[in-house]
Structure formats: structure tokens, C-alpha cells
Enzyme design. Structure first.
Site, PDB file in Angstrom:
ATOM      1  N   LYS A   9     -26.691   7.226 -26.788  1.00  0.00           N
ATOM      2  CA  LYS A   9     -27.032   8.279 -28.061  1.00  0.00           C
ATOM      3  C   LYS A   9     -28.274   9.498 -27.991  1.00  0.00           C
ATOM      4  O   LYS A   9     -28.446   9.628 -27.368  1.00  0.00           O
ATOM      5  CB  LYS A   9     -27.158   7.137 -29.081  1.00  0.00           C
ATOM      6  CG  LYS A   9     -26.172   6.830 -29.668  1.00  0.00           C
ATOM      7  CD  LYS A   9     -26.809   5.186 -30.660  1.00  0.00           C
ATOM      8  CE  LYS A   9     -25.412   4.057 -31.188  1.00  0.00           C
ATOM      9  NZ  LYS A   9     -25.395   3.572 -32.316  1.00  0.00           N
ATOM     10  N   TYR A  49     -16.691   6.212 -35.828  1.00  0.00           N
ATOM     11  CA  TYR A  49     -16.626   5.609 -36.650  1.00  0.00           C
ATOM     12  C   TYR A  49     -16.345   5.423 -37.804  1.00  0.00           C
ATOM     13  O   TYR A  49     -16.661   5.127 -38.804  1.00  0.00           O
ATOM     14  CB  TYR A  49     -18.346   6.140 -36.894  1.00  0.00           C
ATOM     15  CG  TYR A  49     -19.451   5.475 -35.446  1.00  0.00           C
ATOM     16  CD1 TYR A  49     -19.567   4.386 -35.558  1.00  0.00           C
ATOM     17  CD2 TYR A  49     -20.639   6.664 -34.960  1.00  0.00           C
ATOM     18  CE1 TYR A  49     -20.508   4.003 -34.389  1.00  0.00           C
ATOM     19  CE2 TYR A  49     -21.030   6.820 -33.958  1.00  0.00           C
ATOM     20  CZ  TYR A  49     -20.899   5.212 -33.262  1.00  0.00           C
ATOM     21  OH  TYR A  49     -22.397   4.282 -32.612  1.00  0.00           O
ATOM     22  N   PHE A  57     -25.022   4.543 -45.193  1.00  0.00           N
ATOM     23  CA  PHE A  57     -25.533   5.164 -44.278  1.00  0.00           C
ATOM     24  C   PHE A  57     -24.422   5.732 -43.082  1.00  0.00           C
ATOM     25  O   PHE A  57     -25.373   6.505 -42.633  1.00  0.00           O
ATOM     26  CB  PHE A  57     -25.966   3.721 -43.359  1.00  0.00           C
ATOM     27  CG  PHE A  57     -25.274   2.566 -42.525  1.00  0.00           C
ATOM     28  CD1 PHE A  57     -24.594   3.170 -41.535  1.00  0.00           C
ATOM     29  CD2 PHE A  57     -25.042   1.172 -43.388  1.00  0.00           C
ATOM     30  CE1 PHE A  57     -24.081   1.658 -41.506  1.00  0.00           C
ATOM     31  CE2 PHE A  57     -24.182   0.088 -42.902  1.00  0.00           C
ATOM     32  CZ  PHE A  57     -23.415   0.813 -41.448  1.00  0.00           C
ATOM     33  N   ARG A  85     -22.681  -5.963 -23.716  1.00  0.00           N
ATOM     34  CA  ARG A  85     -23.232  -6.296 -25.112  1.00  0.00           C
ATOM     35  C   ARG A  85     -24.836  -7.072 -24.695  1.00  0.00           C
ATOM     36  O   ARG A  85     -25.829  -6.792 -25.272  1.00  0.00           O
ATOM     37  CB  ARG A  85     -22.429  -6.857 -25.939  1.00  0.00           C
ATOM     38  CG  ARG A  85     -20.745  -5.641 -26.030  1.00  0.00           C
ATOM     39  CD  ARG A  85     -21.218  -5.131 -27.403  1.00  0.00           C
ATOM     40  NE  ARG A  85     -21.348  -5.703 -28.572  1.00  0.00           N
ATOM     41  CZ  ARG A  85     -21.027  -4.944 -29.672  1.00  0.00           C
ATOM     42  NH1 ARG A  85     -20.888  -3.491 -30.089  1.00  0.00           N
ATOM     43  NH2 ARG A  85     -21.007  -5.395 -30.963  1.00  0.00           N
ATOM     44  N   THR A  91     -27.544  -4.966 -32.444  1.00  0.00           N
ATOM     45  CA  THR A  91     -27.852  -3.669 -33.438  1.00  0.00           C
ATOM     46  C   THR A  91     -29.066  -3.336 -33.803  1.00  0.00           C
ATOM     47  O   THR A  91     -29.069  -2.248 -33.589  1.00  0.00           O
ATOM     48  CB  THR A  91     -26.426  -3.243 -34.213  1.00  0.00           C
ATOM     49  OG1 THR A  91     -25.300  -4.369 -33.502  1.00  0.00           O
ATOM     50  CG2 THR A  91     -26.149  -2.282 -34.197  1.00  0.00           C
ATOM     51  N   ARG A 102     -32.294  -2.401 -26.200  1.00  0.00           N
ATOM     52  CA  ARG A 102     -32.991  -2.029 -27.440  1.00  0.00           C
ATOM     53  C   ARG A 102     -34.099  -2.557 -28.009  1.00  0.00           C
ATOM     54  O   ARG A 102     -34.959  -2.384 -28.192  1.00  0.00           O
ATOM     55  CB  ARG A 102     -31.893  -2.265 -28.587  1.00  0.00           C
ATOM     56  CG  ARG A 102     -30.870  -1.246 -29.061  1.00  0.00           C
ATOM     57  CD  ARG A 102     -29.748  -2.167 -29.662  1.00  0.00           C
ATOM     58  NE  ARG A 102     -28.387  -0.882 -29.358  1.00  0.00           N
ATOM     59  CZ  ARG A 102     -26.772  -1.268 -30.136  1.00  0.00           C
ATOM     60  NH1 ARG A 102     -26.679  -2.340 -29.953  1.00  0.00           N
ATOM     61  NH2 ARG A 102     -25.973  -0.206 -30.281  1.00  0.00           N
ATOM     62  N   ASN A 112     -30.759   3.767 -32.938  1.00  0.00           N
ATOM     63  CA  ASN A 112     -31.198   2.594 -31.323  1.00  0.00           C
ATOM     64  C   ASN A 112     -30.039   2.400 -30.083  1.00  0.00           C
ATOM     65  O   ASN A 112     -29.817   2.117 -29.378  1.00  0.00           O
ATOM     66  CB  ASN A 112     -30.235   0.828 -32.549  1.00  0.00           C
ATOM     67  CG  ASN A 112     -28.669   2.261 -32.167  1.00  0.00           C
ATOM     68  OD1 ASN A 112     -28.018   2.008 -31.996  1.00  0.00           O
ATOM     69  ND2 ASN A 112     -28.056   0.607 -32.777  1.00  0.00           N
ATOM     70  N   HIS A 115     -24.599   2.591 -27.592  1.00  0.00           N
ATOM     71  CA  HIS A 115     -23.772   2.282 -28.352  1.00  0.00           C
ATOM     72  C   HIS A 115     -22.718   1.265 -27.088  1.00  0.00           C
ATOM     73  O   HIS A 115     -22.526   2.426 -26.006  1.00  0.00           O
ATOM     74  CB  HIS A 115     -22.271   2.757 -28.709  1.00  0.00           C
ATOM     75  CG  HIS A 115     -20.481   2.650 -29.859  1.00  0.00           C
ATOM     76  ND1 HIS A 115     -20.954   1.333 -30.137  1.00  0.00           N
ATOM     77  CD2 HIS A 115     -20.260   2.203 -28.480  1.00  0.00           C
ATOM     78  CE1 HIS A 115     -19.156   1.543 -30.078  1.00  0.00           C
ATOM     79  NE2 HIS A 115     -18.925   1.933 -29.426  1.00  0.00           N
ATOM     80  N   GLU A 126     -11.338   2.776 -26.564  1.00  0.00           N
ATOM     81  CA  GLU A 126     -12.609   4.183 -27.092  1.00  0.00           C
ATOM     82  C   GLU A 126     -12.523   4.560 -25.595  1.00  0.00           C
ATOM     83  O   GLU A 126     -12.895   5.681 -25.695  1.00  0.00           O
ATOM     84  CB  GLU A 126     -13.743   3.167 -26.983  1.00  0.00           C
ATOM     85  CG  GLU A 126     -13.855   2.450 -27.881  1.00  0.00           C
ATOM     86  CD  GLU A 126     -15.518   2.103 -28.543  1.00  0.00           C
ATOM     87  OE1 GLU A 126     -15.509   1.645 -29.578  1.00  0.00           O
ATOM     88  OE2 GLU A 126     -16.125   1.095 -28.106  1.00  0.00           O
TER      89      GLU A 126
HETATM   90  P1  CMP Z   1     -23.288   1.344 -33.170  1.00  0.00           P
HETATM   91  O1  CMP Z   1     -22.804  -0.090 -32.393  1.00  0.00           O
HETATM   92  O2  CMP Z   1     -23.013   2.739 -32.424  1.00  0.00           O
HETATM   93  O3  CMP Z   1     -22.618   0.450 -34.338  1.00  0.00           O
HETATM   94  C1  CMP Z   1     -22.255   1.452 -35.226  1.00  0.00           C
HETATM   95  C2  CMP Z   1     -23.622   2.044 -35.634  1.00  0.00           C
HETATM   96  O4  CMP Z   1     -23.791   2.570 -36.701  1.00  0.00           O
HETATM   97  C3  CMP Z   1     -24.598   1.356 -35.299  1.00  0.00           C
HETATM   98  O5  CMP Z   1     -24.676   0.771 -33.299  1.00  0.00           O
HETATM   99  C4  CMP Z   1     -26.030   1.834 -35.632  1.00  0.00           C
HETATM  100  O6  CMP Z   1     -26.049   2.614 -35.096  1.00  0.00           O
HETATM  101  C5  CMP Z   1     -25.254   2.495 -37.080  1.00  0.00           C
HETATM  102  N1  CMP Z   1     -25.966   1.413 -37.929  1.00  0.00           N
HETATM  103  C6  CMP Z   1     -26.648   2.814 -39.108  1.00  0.00           C
HETATM  104  N2  CMP Z   1     -27.064   1.340 -39.748  1.00  0.00           N
HETATM  105  C7  CMP Z   1     -26.018   0.369 -39.648  1.00  0.00           C
HETATM  106  C8  CMP Z   1     -26.360  -0.285 -40.872  1.00  0.00           C
HETATM  107  N3  CMP Z   1     -27.351  -0.550 -42.200  1.00  0.00           N
HETATM  108  N4  CMP Z   1     -26.089  -1.435 -40.237  1.00  0.00           N
HETATM  109  C9  CMP Z   1     -24.955  -2.109 -38.764  1.00  0.00           C
HETATM  110  N5  CMP Z   1     -25.446   0.110 -37.923  1.00  0.00           N
HETATM  111  C10 CMP Z   1     -25.510   0.939 -39.150  1.00  0.00           C
END
Ligand code: CMP
Length: 147
Positions: A9, A49, A57, A85, A91, A102, A112, A115, A126
Site C-alpha cells: 500500500k 474495496y 471509513f 495472512r 488488519t 503490520r 497498514n 493487503h 483479486e
Molecule cells: P485490507 O486488508 O486492505 O482490507 C480492507 C481495508 O480497509 C483494511 O486493510 C484497512 O486498511 C481498511 N480499513 C480502514 N478502516 C478500517 C476499519 N475500521 N476496519 C477495517 N478495515 C479498515
């Protein structure tokens, strides 16, 4: 063998952590079959997404994911989907254990670092979203070949 999608990212690119993350995958024994830098646009972010589009968010995800080029990777290995993962960590970096990507490098849930696809089925979808067939290279690694 499984192949999964990883996105490095904007914060990973901006903080010069690409080599660190890629190096972890290489040292783990995973194989990189495809890799490219790209600038995401609204269409691709909405597709990737879209399942989060009703979340409060979501606008901040869109803004953040467009803030810099990202790197997309196709990564292969035994159990690559759950393995990556696990290497990634939770996450929310608050919950990510030290030793995970992370856990070691991220502080906020927006930034973070990476992905990774959450299932084999999602990985197929994907990978097709980010790579054409001819951009994924199936090859034997020298260290896997018996000479
Ligand atoms: P990712 O694994 O890319 O999948 C969804 C993304 O949404 C997650 O990582 C986060 O970077 C982003 N995100 C931002 N805010 C939130 C939240 N409150 N809960 C979950 N994902 C979030």
C-alpha cells in the site's frame, strides 16, 4: 500450491519498506510470479474495496489508496494464502503481533502496509483484477531444481 494477491500500500511505498516486505516473502521461500507498480483510480478501488462501500471509513480508504503508487504482486507457495495472512498480522496494527509485518511496521488501520487475499477463491478474483494472464510467470526457481 496456492497463488495469492499482495498489494504493497501507499505507506509501504512511501516509507521505503517495499524491499523489507518483499524480502520477508523471499526468505520465507515464497515465489514471486508477478509484480508491478501502479497508480490506483476510483474504478479499481471501488471494484477492490466495493464490499466496504457502505462503511463510514470507505472515503478515507479511497483517498489513502490513491495517495501514491502501490505495488501489486502475485505470490506463490504451499498454503500461500493463509501463510501470507499470518505473516501480515491482524488488519488493525494494534492487534498485530510483533514479528508480523503490520506488528513491526504499522500504527494505524488505514496505513497498514499491505493487503493480502483472505481465501483461495478471493485470491483468484483479486489476481485477475490486477494481472493479465501473460503478466504472471510460472517458472522453476533454481533452488527448487535438483541439478
Ligand atoms: P485490507 O486488508 O486492505 O482490507 C480492507 C481495508 O480497509 C483494511 O486493510 C484497512 O486498511 C481498511 N480499513 C480502514 N478502516 C478500517 C476499519 N475500521 N476496519 C477495517 N478495515 C479498515
Amino acid at each position: 500450491m496456492q497463488t495469492t494477491l499482495v498489494l504493497l500500500k501507499p505507506d509501504c511505498v512511501q516509507r521505503n519498506l517495499m524491499g523489507e516486505v518483499i524480502g520477508r516473502f523471499e526468505r520465507k521461500g515464497l515465489t514471486i510470479l508477478g509484480m508491478k507498480m501502479l497508480q490506483l483510480d476510483d474504478a479499481l478501488i471501488n471494484e477492490h474495496y466495493g464490499f466496504l462501500s457502505d462503511k463510514p471509513f470507505f472515503p478515507s480508504i479511497v483517498k489513502y489508496m490513491k495517495s501514491s503508487p502501490i505495488v501489486a504482486m502475485a505470490v506463490k507457495g504451499a498454503n500461500a494464502v493463509p501463510t501470507i495472512r499470518t505473516m501480515s498480522g491482524a488488519t488493525n496494527p494494534v492487534d498485530a503481533l510483533p514479528g508480523t509485518i503490520r506488528g513491526d511496521f504499522a500504527l494505524s488501520i488505514d496505513g497498514n502496509i499491505m493487503h493480502a487475499s483472505d481465501s483461495e477463491e478471493t485470491a483468484k478474483e483479486e489476481l485477475a483484477r490486477f494481472f493479465k494472464t501473460e503478466e504472471i510467470f510460472e517458472y522453476e526457481r533454481l533452488d527448487n531444481v535438483v541439478l
